[in-house]
Scaffold this motif. Structure first.
Motif, PDB file in Angstrom:
ATOM      1  N   UNK A  58       0.846  -1.285  -0.095  1.00 36.50           N
ATOM      2  CA  UNK A  58       0.196   0.141  -0.056  1.00 36.50           C
ATOM      3  C   UNK A  58       0.873   1.343   0.022  1.00 36.50           C
ATOM      4  N   UNK A  59       1.811   1.380   0.844  1.00 39.04           N
ATOM      5  CA  UNK A  59       2.971   2.412   0.843  1.00 39.04           C
ATOM      6  C   UNK A  59       3.732   2.564  -0.613  1.00 39.04           C
ATOM      7  N   UNK A  60       4.045   1.557  -1.176  1.00 34.71           N
ATOM      8  CA  UNK A  60       4.706   1.521  -2.345  1.00 34.71           C
ATOM      9  C   UNK A  60       3.811   2.204  -3.476  1.00 34.71           C
ATOM     10  N   UNK A  61       2.553   1.752  -3.642  1.00 33.27           N
ATOM     11  CA  UNK A  61       1.635   1.968  -4.552  1.00 33.27           C
ATOM     12  C   UNK A  61       1.037   3.578  -4.293  1.00 33.27           C
ATOM     13  N   UNK A  62       1.013   3.999  -3.110  1.00 31.65           N
ATOM     14  CA  UNK A  62       0.768   5.243  -2.843  1.00 31.65           C
ATOM     15  C   UNK A  62       1.673   6.387  -3.332  1.00 31.65           C
ATOM     16  N   UNK A  63       2.969   5.967  -3.295  1.00 34.50           N
ATOM     17  CA  UNK A  63       4.136   6.969  -3.603  1.00 34.50           C
ATOM     18  C   UNK A  63       4.776   6.544  -5.041  1.00 34.50           C
ATOM     19  N   UNK A  64       4.494   5.365  -5.733  1.00 30.97           N
ATOM     20  CA  UNK A  64       5.447   4.943  -7.020  1.00 30.97           C
ATOM     21  C   UNK A  64       5.100   5.788  -7.922  1.00 30.97           C
ATOM     22  N   UNK A  65       5.904   6.245  -9.173  1.00 27.82           N
ATOM     23  CA  UNK A  65       5.667   6.926 -10.043  1.00 27.82           C
ATOM     24  C   UNK A  65       4.847   6.067 -11.022  1.00 27.82           C
ATOM     25  N   UNK A  66       4.213   6.750 -12.075  1.00 31.41           N
ATOM     26  CA  UNK A  66       3.282   5.811 -12.896  1.00 31.41           C
ATOM     27  C   UNK A  66       4.234   5.213 -13.764  1.00 31.41           C
TER      28      UNK A  66
END
Length: 203
Positions: free
Chosen positions: A195-203
């Motif tokens: 969840x943390x990764x998906x919230x901050x990952x670049x597209x």
């Protein structure tokens, strides 16, 4: 039940440290080993007889490995309450075999996220079948022993040996409960990391 006989196990692990020894211990005590992919190969290379998951389900791995264990022949065998006669009748009616031990650890998503992989590549390292088996097993702690990490092998081996009867390994309820607690802790942390990764990952 207080003491659970261990006769059939699924092993599917990313961390293969100690796997061959742990699987050999189970095999030496008459436990049927069921596995997938690299885990199956590692055990076969160690000279152990292993039943492939696809021979249990009747379906090959598909969608690039996204679907392997998501099948009633796996999950009914994990989720059946062995203390419930109706559950046992259902297994018999559909020719489903129960499992007694589930040894699973998860795809290394942290490594994928730290590698600089793009979003599309990283999400392929989100484990679906593993957490599903772990959570199902932890929920059904009265009928399943779940082993979510190689760090538990020594304790599991010792307690199963101490409770062996007539050549069959048995898992005490206290052990099953402790490892169910650890399992939910681990799957919760895994989901939080994703969840943390998906919230901050670049597209």
């Amino acid at each position: 039940m207080e003491l659970l006989p261990i006769r059939r196990a699924i092993l599917s692990v990313t961390d293969k440290s100690g796997l061959a020894e742990f699987a050999a211990f189970l095999h030496q005590h008459g436990v049927e080993l069921v596995s997938t992919g690299g885990t199956k190969k590692a055990m076969a290379d160690a000279g152990l007889p292993v039943t492939a998951v696809d021979s249990v389900t009747g379906f090959p791995e598909m969608l690039g490995g996204r679907v392997k264990t998501l099948h009633p022949h796996i999950h009914a065998g994990i989720l059946a309450d062995k203390d419930d006669p109706e559950h046992l009748k259902t297994l018999e009616a559909f020719k489903l075999q129960p499992f007694d031990l589930i040894c699973v650890n998860l795809y290394d998503f942290a490594k994928a996220a730290a590698s600089g992989a793009n979003l599309k590549q990283a999400v392929e390292q989100i484990d679906i079948g593993g957490p599903t088996m772990l959570r199902a097993s932890a929920k059904n702690l009265h009928s399943i022993l779940v082993v979510p990490s190689a760090e538990h092998y020594a304790r599991v081996t010792a307690e199963l040996s101490a409770n062996a009867k007539n050549g069959t390994l048995h898992a005490p309820l206290a052990l099953r409960r402790d490892l169910a607690v650890d399992t939910f802790r681990r799957t919760s942390a895994y989901d939080a990391m994703i969840s943390d990764y998906l919230g901050r990952a670049p597209q």
